[in-house]
Design a protein around this motif. Structure first.
Motif, PDB file in Angstrom:
ATOM      1  N   LYS A 266       9.125  12.895  -8.105  1.00  0.00           N
ATOM      2  CA  LYS A 266       8.505  11.379  -8.686  1.00  0.00           C
ATOM      3  C   LYS A 266       8.843  10.219  -7.289  1.00  0.00           C
ATOM      4  N   GLN A 267      10.114  10.541  -6.768  1.00  0.00           N
ATOM      5  CA  GLN A 267      10.566   9.318  -5.665  1.00  0.00           C
ATOM      6  C   GLN A 267       9.406   9.549  -4.621  1.00  0.00           C
ATOM      7  N   LEU A 268       9.126  10.762  -4.252  1.00  0.00           N
ATOM      8  CA  LEU A 268       8.003  10.903  -2.969  1.00  0.00           C
ATOM      9  C   LEU A 268       6.933  10.262  -3.738  1.00  0.00           C
ATOM     10  N   GLU A 269       6.357  10.667  -4.712  1.00  0.00           N
ATOM     11  CA  GLU A 269       5.074   9.753  -5.119  1.00  0.00           C
ATOM     12  C   GLU A 269       5.075   8.532  -5.140  1.00  0.00           C
ATOM     13  N   ASP A 270       6.152   8.019  -5.749  1.00  0.00           N
ATOM     14  CA  ASP A 270       6.206   6.466  -5.591  1.00  0.00           C
ATOM     15  C   ASP A 270       6.413   5.948  -4.575  1.00  0.00           C
ATOM     16  N   ALA A 271       6.921   6.643  -3.524  1.00  0.00           N
ATOM     17  CA  ALA A 271       7.082   5.919  -2.157  1.00  0.00           C
ATOM     18  C   ALA A 271       5.852   5.839  -1.370  1.00  0.00           C
ATOM     19  N   VAL A 272       4.972   7.016  -1.485  1.00  0.00           N
ATOM     20  CA  VAL A 272       3.862   7.128  -1.255  1.00  0.00           C
ATOM     21  C   VAL A 272       2.851   5.747  -1.808  1.00  0.00           C
ATOM     22  N   ALA A 273       3.141   5.558  -2.919  1.00  0.00           N
ATOM     23  CA  ALA A 273       2.082   4.567  -3.702  1.00  0.00           C
ATOM     24  C   ALA A 273       2.645   3.045  -2.950  1.00  0.00           C
ATOM     25  N   ILE A 274       4.103   2.931  -2.966  1.00  0.00           N
ATOM     26  CA  ILE A 274       4.617   1.514  -2.157  1.00  0.00           C
ATOM     27  C   ILE A 274       4.153   1.462  -1.083  1.00  0.00           C
ATOM     28  N   LEU A 275       4.273   2.221  -0.203  1.00  0.00           N
ATOM     29  CA  LEU A 275       3.683   2.337   1.277  1.00  0.00           C
ATOM     30  C   LEU A 275       2.335   1.975   1.145  1.00  0.00           C
ATOM     31  N   GLY A 276       1.463   2.541   0.500  1.00  0.00           N
ATOM     32  CA  GLY A 276       0.130   2.161   0.192  1.00  0.00           C
ATOM     33  C   GLY A 276      -0.136   0.726  -0.132  1.00  0.00           C
ATOM     34  N   ILE A 277       0.722   0.112  -1.056  1.00  0.00           N
ATOM     35  CA  ILE A 277       0.481  -1.286  -1.107  1.00  0.00           C
ATOM     36  C   ILE A 277       0.724  -2.011  -0.174  1.00  0.00           C
ATOM     37  N   GLU A 278       1.961  -1.768   0.662  1.00  0.00           N
ATOM     38  CA  GLU A 278       2.492  -2.484   1.718  1.00  0.00           C
ATOM     39  C   GLU A 278       1.480  -2.510   2.932  1.00  0.00           C
ATOM     40  N   LEU A 279       0.699  -1.326   3.350  1.00  0.00           N
ATOM     41  CA  LEU A 279       0.182  -0.959   4.337  1.00  0.00           C
ATOM     42  C   LEU A 279      -1.148  -2.068   4.119  1.00  0.00           C
ATOM     43  N   HIS A 280      -1.586  -1.954   2.834  1.00  0.00           N
ATOM     44  CA  HIS A 280      -3.195  -2.584   2.482  1.00  0.00           C
ATOM     45  C   HIS A 280      -2.985  -3.928   1.927  1.00  0.00           C
ATOM     46  N   SER A 281      -1.849  -4.478   2.007  1.00  0.00           N
ATOM     47  CA  SER A 281      -1.410  -5.895   1.530  1.00  0.00           C
ATOM     48  C   SER A 281      -1.040  -6.649   2.832  1.00  0.00           C
ATOM     49  N   ASP A 282      -1.034  -6.410   3.855  1.00  0.00           N
ATOM     50  CA  ASP A 282      -0.677  -6.910   5.137  1.00  0.00           C
ATOM     51  C   ASP A 282      -1.766  -7.712   5.579  1.00  0.00           C
ATOM     52  N   TYR A 283      -1.381  -9.128   6.208  1.00  0.00           N
ATOM     53  CA  TYR A 283      -2.494 -10.043   6.962  1.00  0.00           C
ATOM     54  C   TYR A 283      -2.236  -9.724   8.194  1.00  0.00           C
ATOM     55  N   VAL A 284      -3.371  -9.737   8.960  1.00  0.00           N
ATOM     56  CA  VAL A 284      -3.137  -9.136  10.547  1.00  0.00           C
ATOM     57  C   VAL A 284      -3.704 -10.531  11.274  1.00  0.00           C
ATOM     58  N   LEU A 285      -2.641 -10.915  11.924  1.00  0.00           N
ATOM     59  CA  LEU A 285      -2.815 -11.899  13.023  1.00  0.00           C
ATOM     60  C   LEU A 285      -2.953 -11.270  14.311  1.00  0.00           C
ATOM     61  N   SER A 286      -4.075 -11.877  15.072  1.00  0.00           N
ATOM     62  CA  SER A 286      -4.271 -11.314  16.476  1.00  0.00           C
ATOM     63  C   SER A 286      -4.329 -12.353  17.437  1.00  0.00           C
ATOM     64  N   PHE A 287      -3.920 -11.966  18.546  1.00  0.00           N
ATOM     65  CA  PHE A 287      -3.815 -13.144  19.610  1.00  0.00           C
ATOM     66  C   PHE A 287      -4.082 -12.276  21.015  1.00  0.00           C
TER      67      PHE A 287
END
Length: 319
Positions: A266-287
């Motif tokens: 269960k902890q592995l599954e939840d970790a995958v879900a949380i990382l998914g939210i983190e990766l896809h919730s990022d703003y990206v600043l480019s310069f």
């Protein structure tokens, strides 16, 4: 596996992914409120970006961009009891991390380093189900170098992510840790890790839960459990973390990634879900960068009490 998470999260992630320009340095930034919620709907004027402490003009890109994710999995005798857990997460990784427009590769390490699934072909779930223990070595650094070789060849508009699943240690690699760190900084690779316990060492499993969407009135988003301080580190990285003997901590700190821990399915599954939210919730600043060598980065936001999570720097070469 708790597949009921997948449809709702997949829809959320599809709307949150960011795109980065080809000739620019990209800085993914996660912004969290003081309550530990993802802060949505920020505008360019809300951000301040500093390169070597010099303010930078930047573009905030919020259009959809695919992820290229290299999953790097330890498969030796030390983790044989956990391989059945890892073998079951292929569908969750596809849905929550990769998404419809993304792509995945799998690199497996033990005594040898093997590309179990290249980006161009194969099935991730099948590759993970075929995992089998290989010897006693754990060539995590060599496997990371192989993964970066795969990632650096991906399309320039893809965000590059390396995800370790294994024990936070290396045994038998030929490549040094600083070579892997420098390569990740050079090729815009963010390194995350889901760590397994090491025999004889203190280990505390992280616990996570998805508590749904909060109201727009408090600029909320998904709230990721009550222990978000351990889940997503702030941008302030300590010198102790950078000097740690734990390669996962060093690599995550250097590239703005996150290290999570698990002992149960269960902890592995939840970790995958949380990382998914983190990766896809990022703003990206480019310069547009100037000068070669290592550059420090700092991102600030004009949101009271909010914290930013971004990589602390990047490396610019003449190649």
């Amino acid at each position: 596996m708790r597949y009921f998470l997948i449809p709702a999260l997949t829809a959320f992630l599809a709307a949150q992914t960011i795109r980065v320009g080809v000739d620019l340095v990209s800085v993914p930034v996660l912004v969290l409120s003081r309550e530990g919620r993802v802060v949505p709907d920020l505008q360019p004027a809300d951000f301040h970006l500093f390169d070597n402490d010099v303010p930078q003009a930047f573009v905030l890109d919020t259009s959809v961009s695919p992820l290229s994710v290299a999953i790097v999995v330890q498969a030796n005798q030390d983790v044989r009891a956990y391989l059945p857990f890892i073998a079951k997460i292929g569908n969750a990784v596809d849905a929550l991390l990769i998404g419809e427009a993304g792509e995945a590769a799998a690199v497996v390490y033990g005594d040898e380093v093997t590309v179990a699934k290249p980006f161009e072909s194969g099935d991730l779930s099948l590759a993970l189900r075929k995992l089998a223990p290989d010897g006693r070595n754990a060539r995590a650094i060599d496997a990371g170098m192989r993964a970066i070789d795969l990632l650096r060849a991906r399309a320039s508009n893809h965000r590059r992510v390396l995800l370790y699943i294994g024990q936070p240690a290396d045994h038998g690699s030929e490549s040094p840790l600083d070579e892997l760190r420098d390569a990740a900084e050079t090729y815009n690779v963010t390194i995350h890790a889901v760590a397994l316990p090491e025999i004889g060492k203190t280990f505390v499993s992280d616990t996570f839960s998805l508590q749904g969407l909060s109201s727009r009135s408090d600029r909320g988003g998904f709230k990721a459990g009550t222990d978000l301080g351990r889940l997503i580190p702030t941008v302030a990285r300590t010198a102790a973390a950078a000097q740690s003997a734990d390669p996962f901590s060093v690599l995550a700190a250097a590239t703005g990634g996150t290290q999570l821990h698990f002992r149960e399915q269960k902890q592995l599954e939840d970790a995958v879900a949380i990382l998914g939210i983190e990766l896809h919730s990022d703003y990206v600043l480019s310069f547009t960068p100037k000068g070669t060598g290592y550059h420090t980065l700092r991102v600030e936001v004009d949101v009271p009490g909010a914290k930013t999570h971004a990589r602390p720097g990047y490396r610019l070469t003449t190649n």
